[in-house]
Design a protein around this motif. Structure first.
Motif, PDB file in Angstrom:
ATOM      1  N   TRP A  15       0.842  -1.200   0.000  1.00 13.41           N
ATOM      2  CA  TRP A  15       0.000   0.000   0.000  1.00 13.41           C
ATOM      3  C   TRP A  15       0.878   1.251   0.000  1.00 13.41           C
ATOM      4  O   TRP A  15       1.948   1.267   0.616  1.00 13.41           O
ATOM      5  CB  TRP A  15      -0.837   0.062   1.280  1.00 13.41           C
ATOM      6  N   TYR A  16       0.403   2.301  -0.676  1.00 13.24           N
ATOM      7  CA  TYR A  16       0.926   3.651  -0.463  1.00 13.24           C
ATOM      8  C   TYR A  16      -0.161   4.370   0.316  1.00 13.24           C
ATOM      9  O   TYR A  16      -1.221   4.669  -0.261  1.00 13.24           O
ATOM     10  CB  TYR A  16       1.164   4.376  -1.782  1.00 13.24           C
ATOM     11  N   GLY A  17       0.045   4.582   1.591  1.00 13.21           N
ATOM     12  CA  GLY A  17      -1.031   5.152   2.417  1.00 13.21           C
ATOM     13  C   GLY A  17      -2.238   4.225   2.360  1.00 13.21           C
ATOM     14  O   GLY A  17      -2.144   3.045   2.642  1.00 13.21           O
ATOM     15  N   GLU A  18      -3.379   4.766   1.929  1.00 11.77           N
ATOM     16  CA  GLU A  18      -4.612   3.960   1.836  1.00 11.77           C
ATOM     17  C   GLU A  18      -4.731   3.269   0.482  1.00 11.77           C
ATOM     18  O   GLU A  18      -5.648   2.487   0.249  1.00 11.77           O
ATOM     19  CB  GLU A  18      -5.850   4.871   2.028  1.00 11.77           C
ATOM     20  N   SER A  19      -3.809   3.612  -0.420  1.00  7.16           N
ATOM     21  CA  SER A  19      -3.932   3.088  -1.781  1.00  7.16           C
ATOM     22  C   SER A  19      -3.290   1.689  -1.866  1.00  7.16           C
ATOM     23  O   SER A  19      -2.084   1.530  -1.690  1.00  7.16           O
ATOM     24  CB  SER A  19      -3.251   4.088  -2.724  1.00  7.16           C
ATOM     25  N   HIS A  20      -4.137   0.693  -2.137  1.00  8.26           N
ATOM     26  CA  HIS A  20      -3.715  -0.707  -2.144  1.00  8.26           C
ATOM     27  C   HIS A  20      -3.223  -1.049  -3.550  1.00  8.26           C
ATOM     28  O   HIS A  20      -4.026  -1.074  -4.487  1.00  8.26           O
ATOM     29  CB  HIS A  20      -4.936  -1.553  -1.757  1.00  8.26           C
ATOM     30  N   VAL A  21      -1.934  -1.309  -3.717  1.00  6.30           N
ATOM     31  CA  VAL A  21      -1.340  -1.412  -5.052  1.00  6.30           C
ATOM     32  C   VAL A  21      -0.965  -2.849  -5.446  1.00  6.30           C
ATOM     33  O   VAL A  21      -1.149  -3.246  -6.597  1.00  6.30           O
ATOM     34  CB  VAL A  21      -0.110  -0.485  -5.153  1.00  6.30           C
ATOM     35  N   LEU A  22      -0.455  -3.632  -4.523  1.00  6.63           N
ATOM     36  CA  LEU A  22      -0.147  -5.038  -4.845  1.00  6.63           C
ATOM     37  C   LEU A  22      -1.192  -5.933  -4.198  1.00  6.63           C
ATOM     38  O   LEU A  22      -1.513  -5.779  -3.015  1.00  6.63           O
ATOM     39  CB  LEU A  22       1.256  -5.438  -4.354  1.00  6.63           C
ATOM     40  N   HIS A  23      -1.683  -6.881  -4.994  1.00  4.79           N
ATOM     41  CA  HIS A  23      -2.807  -7.714  -4.547  1.00  4.79           C
ATOM     42  C   HIS A  23      -2.441  -9.194  -4.661  1.00  4.79           C
ATOM     43  O   HIS A  23      -2.938  -9.892  -5.550  1.00  4.79           O
ATOM     44  CB  HIS A  23      -4.035  -7.439  -5.423  1.00  4.79           C
ATOM     45  N   GLY A  24      -1.509  -9.647  -3.851  1.00  9.44           N
ATOM     46  CA  GLY A  24      -1.201 -11.079  -3.855  1.00  9.44           C
ATOM     47  C   GLY A  24      -0.215 -11.481  -4.945  1.00  9.44           C
ATOM     48  O   GLY A  24      -0.432 -12.455  -5.655  1.00  9.44           O
ATOM     49  N   MET A  25       0.870 -10.713  -5.076  1.00 10.98           N
ATOM     50  CA  MET A  25       1.931 -11.073  -6.043  1.00 10.98           C
ATOM     51  C   MET A  25       2.565 -12.385  -5.627  1.00 10.98           C
ATOM     52  O   MET A  25       2.851 -12.581  -4.442  1.00 10.98           O
ATOM     53  CB  MET A  25       3.064 -10.038  -6.008  1.00 10.98           C
ATOM     54  N   GLU A  26       2.832 -13.256  -6.604  1.00 13.39           N
ATOM     55  CA  GLU A  26       3.532 -14.513  -6.305  1.00 13.39           C
ATOM     56  C   GLU A  26       4.440 -14.864  -7.476  1.00 13.39           C
ATOM     57  O   GLU A  26       3.963 -14.944  -8.615  1.00 13.39           O
ATOM     58  CB  GLU A  26       2.540 -15.674  -6.142  1.00 13.39           C
ATOM     59  N   PHE A  27       5.713 -15.038  -7.199  1.00 15.51           N
ATOM     60  CA  PHE A  27       6.621 -15.644  -8.182  1.00 15.51           C
ATOM     61  C   PHE A  27       7.908 -16.054  -7.476  1.00 15.51           C
ATOM     62  O   PHE A  27       8.179 -15.605  -6.359  1.00 15.51           O
ATOM     63  CB  PHE A  27       6.910 -14.727  -9.382  1.00 15.51           C
ATOM     64  N   ASP A  28       8.660 -16.922  -8.137  1.00 13.95           N
ATOM     65  CA  ASP A  28       9.944 -17.397  -7.622  1.00 13.95           C
ATOM     66  C   ASP A  28      11.035 -17.008  -8.602  1.00 13.95           C
ATOM     67  O   ASP A  28      10.782 -16.923  -9.809  1.00 13.95           O
ATOM     68  CB  ASP A  28       9.975 -18.935  -7.563  1.00 13.95           C
ATOM     69  N   VAL A  29      12.237 -16.830  -8.080  1.00  9.96           N
ATOM     70  CA  VAL A  29      13.404 -16.647  -8.944  1.00  9.96           C
ATOM     71  C   VAL A  29      14.485 -17.592  -8.440  1.00  9.96           C
ATOM     72  O   VAL A  29      14.830 -17.558  -7.261  1.00  9.96           O
ATOM     73  CB  VAL A  29      13.911 -15.186  -8.919  1.00  9.96           C
ATOM     74  N   ARG A  30      14.970 -18.423  -9.349  1.00 15.77           N
ATOM     75  CA  ARG A  30      15.999 -19.382  -8.945  1.00 15.77           C
ATOM     76  C   ARG A  30      17.387 -18.798  -9.167  1.00 15.77           C
ATOM     77  O   ARG A  30      17.559 -17.845  -9.936  1.00 15.77           O
ATOM     78  CB  ARG A  30      15.837 -20.685  -9.744  1.00 15.77           C
TER      79      ARG A  30
END
Ligand code: ATP
Length: 235
Positions: A15-30
Motif C-alpha cells: 500500500w501507499y497510504g490507503e492506496s492498495h497497489v499489490l494484490h497477492g503477487m507470487e513468483f519465484d526466482v531461482r
C-alpha cells in the motif's frame, strides 16, 4: 544442490497510504536466473521491487531471500541478505565523482567486486572516474548505478528499467552487461518496458497486471506467445 529459490514471493500485498497497489503477487526466482517483470504503466512492477527491498513499508505476505523471511525486516537488514537495488532514477550523487559514488555504499556481504573488477566490466567508468555525477551521460549513470551495487557484494540484483532513456547502442551495451552478470552467477530481476531489450537475456517473463502476476512465459516459448505478450503490454 539446493532447489530453494533465491527469491520467493507469496501473497505479497503493498500500500501507499490507503492506496492498495499489490494484490497477492507470487513468483519465484531461482539462482542464476534473469526474470523480467513486464506489464503496462501502473501495473505495480516498480512497487513490487520497492516492496521486496522494504522501501515500501506498508506490506504483507511473504518475501523470502535465500530462505530468510524478509517481510518484517527493515530495508538495511534486507540489503544484508545480499540484495542490491538499482532504482529507475539511478540515484547518482551529482556532486560526487564517479569514483566517490562507486566507493560510497557499504558492503552488505563479503566478496563484493573490487574497484579493478568493476573497471574491467565497465572500462568507461575508469575513463570517467574523476568526472562529477552531473557530467555523466544516461548510459554512464546506469553503468555506475549497477557498478555500485556490485561493489556491495549483493548477489540478487533488482534493476528498474535499466534501458530507460538510453540510445539504442547503449541499451545493447547494458544488455550485454546484464547477460555477463548472469553468466557470472548473479540472479537478476528486471523491470522493463522495452520488451526487445528484456528478451536479450531474460530466462522468463512474469506478466504483472493490477498488482498481481497474470502469466509467466519462459523465453523458449516467447515466439509462440509473442501475440499474448504484446496484448498484455497493450502494444
Ligand atoms: P510504471 O512503469 O508506470 O512505473 P509500474 O508497473 O512500475 O508502472 P508502479 O510504479 O508500481 O507501476 O505503480 C503502481 C500504482 O501505484 C500506480 O497506480 C501508481 O500510480 C501508484 N503509485 C506509485 N508510486 C506511488 C506513490 N509514491 N504514492 C502513491 N501511489 C503510487
Amino acid at each position: 544442490m539446493s532447489t530453494e529459490p533465491v527469491l520467493q514471493i507469496r501473497d505479497l500485498e503493498a500500500w501507499y497510504g490507503e492506496s492498495h497497489v499489490l494484490h497477492g503477487m507470487e513468483f519465484d526466482v531461482r539462482a542464476g536466473e534473469v526474470v523480467a517483470l513486464i506489464g503496462r504503466n501502473g501495473a505495480g512492477k516498480t512497487t513490487t521491487l520497492r516492496a521486496i527491498t522494504g522501501i515500501v513499508k506498508k506490506r504483507a505476505g511473504s518475501v523470502k531471500i535465500d530462505g530468510t523471511e524478509a517481510i518484517k525486516l527493515r530495508s538495511d537488514k534486507i540489503a544484508k541478505l545480499g540484495l542490491g537495488y538499482v532504482p529507475e532514477e539511478r540515484g547518482i550523487f551529482a556532486t560526487l565523482s564517479v569514483r566517490e559514488n562507486l566507493l560510497l555504499p557499504p558492503a552488505v556481504k563479503p566478496n563484493g567486486m573490487t574497484e579493478a573488477q568493476i573497471y574491467e566490466l565497465f572500462p568507461r567508468l575508469q575513463e570517467r572516474a574523476r568526472s562529477q555525477g552531473t557530467k555523466l551521460s544516461g548510459g554512464e549513470q546506469q553503468m555506475l548505478a549497477i557498478a555500485r551495487v556490485l561493489r556491495t557484494g549483493a548477489r540478487l540484483l533488482l534493476l528498474d528499467e535499466p534501458s530507460e532513456g538510453l540510445a539504442p547502442v547503449i541499451v545493447q551495451h547494458i544488455g550485454r552487461i546484464i547477460c555477463s552478470l548472469r553468466d557470472q552467477g548473479f540472479t537478476i530481476v528486471l523491470v522493463e518496458q522495452n520488451f526487445r531489450f528484456a528478451a536479450t537475456c531474460a530466462d522468463r517473463f512474469v506478466v504483472v497486471e493490477h498488482g498481481k502476476v497474470v502469466d509467466q512465459v519462459a523465453s523458449a516459448d516467447m515466439d509462440a506467445k509473442s501475440g499474448e505478450l504484446a496484448a498484455y503490454l497493450g502494444v
